[in-house]
Enzyme design. Structure first.
Site, PDB file in Angstrom:
ATOM      1  N   LYS A   1      30.497  42.823  36.811  1.00  0.00           N
ATOM      2  CA  LYS A   1      30.307  41.412  37.116  1.00  0.00           C
ATOM      3  C   LYS A   1      30.028  41.247  38.591  1.00  0.00           C
ATOM      4  O   LYS A   1      30.566  41.990  39.421  1.00  0.00           O
ATOM      5  CB  LYS A   1      31.571  40.606  36.747  1.00  0.00           C
ATOM      6  CG  LYS A   1      31.537  39.147  37.214  1.00  0.00           C
ATOM      7  CD  LYS A   1      32.887  38.464  37.034  1.00  0.00           C
ATOM      8  CE  LYS A   1      32.881  37.085  37.660  1.00  0.00           C
ATOM      9  NZ  LYS A   1      34.175  36.377  37.552  1.00  0.00           N
TER      10      LYS A   1
ATOM     11  N   GLU B   1      40.456  25.844  42.184  1.00  0.00           N
ATOM     12  CA  GLU B   1      41.043  27.188  42.063  1.00  0.00           C
ATOM     13  C   GLU B   1      42.077  27.448  43.147  1.00  0.00           C
ATOM     14  O   GLU B   1      41.764  27.509  44.334  1.00  0.00           O
ATOM     15  CB  GLU B   1      39.943  28.255  42.124  1.00  0.00           C
ATOM     16  CG  GLU B   1      40.460  29.646  41.797  1.00  0.00           C
ATOM     17  CD  GLU B   1      39.435  30.505  41.079  1.00  0.00           C
ATOM     18  OE1 GLU B   1      39.749  31.659  40.755  1.00  0.00           O
ATOM     19  OE2 GLU B   1      38.316  30.017  40.833  1.00  0.00           O
TER      20      GLU B   1
END
Length: 431
Positions: free
Chosen positions: A189, A234
């Site tokens: 990723k 976040e």
């Protein structure tokens, strides 16, 4: 501003002694309402969520560092400040007394620098307690009065948007190349970002942007440090009296505005193999980084769907018990860059970001937050954000990024990045 080479730790004598006093404040005014009009764009600080948190203005002390040693240099400087501080705290809850605010560049080789700021005035609220803190270099405690509520913020005028270093087409090409590298087995990723330039006819009032973000995105932490501002969903890490928590977001889908359709989209997001794979990498990277500092940890088996006004995310809240005296900043440094903003494996992903992104992220996607003298504090990831250009108060560079895995589609990732730019674009609107 004091500044040290990245690999040199400051000595305790590098920081002057400060005098700090915190007193209770009898007020239910919104915290952001206290930010004064005369505070400069680089002087405003904020960490606010659902009406609680901290705001500040003025500059009692500040520090900068760069390179690979930026976290350790900042930590050493803060220790020297706290060692020499004289503090009278009449409230005694997390966030009172001596507090610094900070933001850090994403990359080791960024042209931007890490910033730690100790405001001269801080107003906070937590669990029904409100307070005001005064910080001075004067050699005595000064009377602390209730701060005045500021007037209305000025709306930006004539805001225009233009492609930054990475246009949508450039971004699509970068995503396609990243998918090729992932499919070849080079990595699992990578998170790729793009930018957008917003320019107004007159200087942009940061108070307007912060208030709009707080009104529209109550589930986020609305932050500002040294010209960087935004609303991040976040939470990288929070250390609060021995409890460590982290909110991991990875896997995103855009909302339609239709409640029934959005429920179906949320269900599809929770079943999406592409998004679940991306999320698993992010959660694993956080758990592995925190483990050396924790005696126990709870990692839920499956994520929940976090609903924001413009998008929905797969989210996991990790909770742990501290096993050492590592500060919240030390924990944030150990987590950065997590898979949510870098990729997996980290080193290969960061190398690919440098190759494909063609821009300096600056402090976008780096840790941003606050810390007290005990090392407790909260650090988010500087997402859904923008940074004022140096010496240009009319212009903000906006950022957004997406996690790329084997199943990513370039056009879909462009659409997702557009959705992630909406909070800052809307916050700059004058209507």
């Amino acid at each position: 501003m004091s500044s040290l080479p990245a690999r040199e730790a400051p000595t305790p004598s590098a920081a002057p002694a400060v005098i700090v006093r915190t007193v209770a404040l009898d007020s239910d005014e919104p915290l952001l309402a206290y930010l004064p009009r005369e505070a400069g764009q680089d002087e405003v600080v904020s960490w606010v969520r659902r009406g609680e948190g901290l705001v500040g203005w003025g500059t009692a002390l500040e520090f900068s560092a760069s390179g690979t040693g930026r976290f350790s240099a900042a930590e050493a400087w803060w220790r020297s400040v706290t060692t020499r501080a004289v503090v009278r705290d009449e409230v005694g809850v997390p966030g009172t007394g001596l507090v610094c605010f900070g933001s850090f560049p994403f990359a080791d080789d960024s042209d931007d620098v890490a910033r730690l700021v100790v405001p001269s005035t801080i107003v906070g609220r937590r669990d029904g307690h409100a307070w005001v803190t005064s910080v001075t270099l004067e050699p005595q405690l000064l009377p602390v009065g209730a701060p005045s509520v500021a007037g209305e913020a000025d709306a930006p005028h004539g805001v225009t948007f233009a492609d930054g270093s990475v246009s949508p087409s450039d971004y699509a090409h970068a995503v396609a190349e990243a998918v090729k590298r992932i499919s070849s087995g080079a990595l699992d990723k990578v998170v790729l970002a793009r930018d957008l330039i917003a320019t107004a006819r007159e200087p942009i009032d940061p108070r307007w942007v912060l208030r709009r973000l707080a009104e529209r995105y109550e589930n986020t932490w609305v932050f500002a440090v040294a010209g960087l501002l935004g609303a991040t969903p976040e939470l990288l890490v929070r250390r609060d009296q021995g409890l460590i928590t982290s909110r991991v977001l990875a896997g995103t889908i855009r909302r339609t505005g239709d409640d029934e359709a959005d429920l179906a989209l949320a269900a599809s997001l929770a079943r999406s193999s592409k998004d679940l794979e991306e999320h698993e990498y992010a959660v694993r990277s956080v758990a592995e980084a925190l483990a050396p500092h924790c005696s126990s940890m709870n990692v839920p088996e499956s994520p929940f769907v976090l609903h924001l006004p413009n998008v929905m995310h797969l989210a996991t809240d990790v909770a742990a018990v501290s096993a050492d005296d590592a500060s919240s900043l030390t924990l944030a440094a150990s987590l950065h860059p997590s898979a949510a903003v870098g990729g997996t494996p980290t080193e290969r992903a960061v190398e690919l970001i440098g190759e494909l992104e063609h821009m300096d992220r600056g402090r976008y996607a780096g840790p941003v937050g606050w810390m007290d003298a005990r090392g407790d504090g909260a650090w988010g990831i500087a997402l859904r954000s923008g940074a004022f250009l140096p010496d240009d108060p009319t212009t903000i560079r906006l950022y957004a990024g997406c996690g790329i895995v084997a199943g990513s589609d370039p056009e879909s990732e462009v659409a997702e990045s557009n959705a992630k730019l909406i909070p800052m674009r809307d916050a700059l609107a004058s209507d």
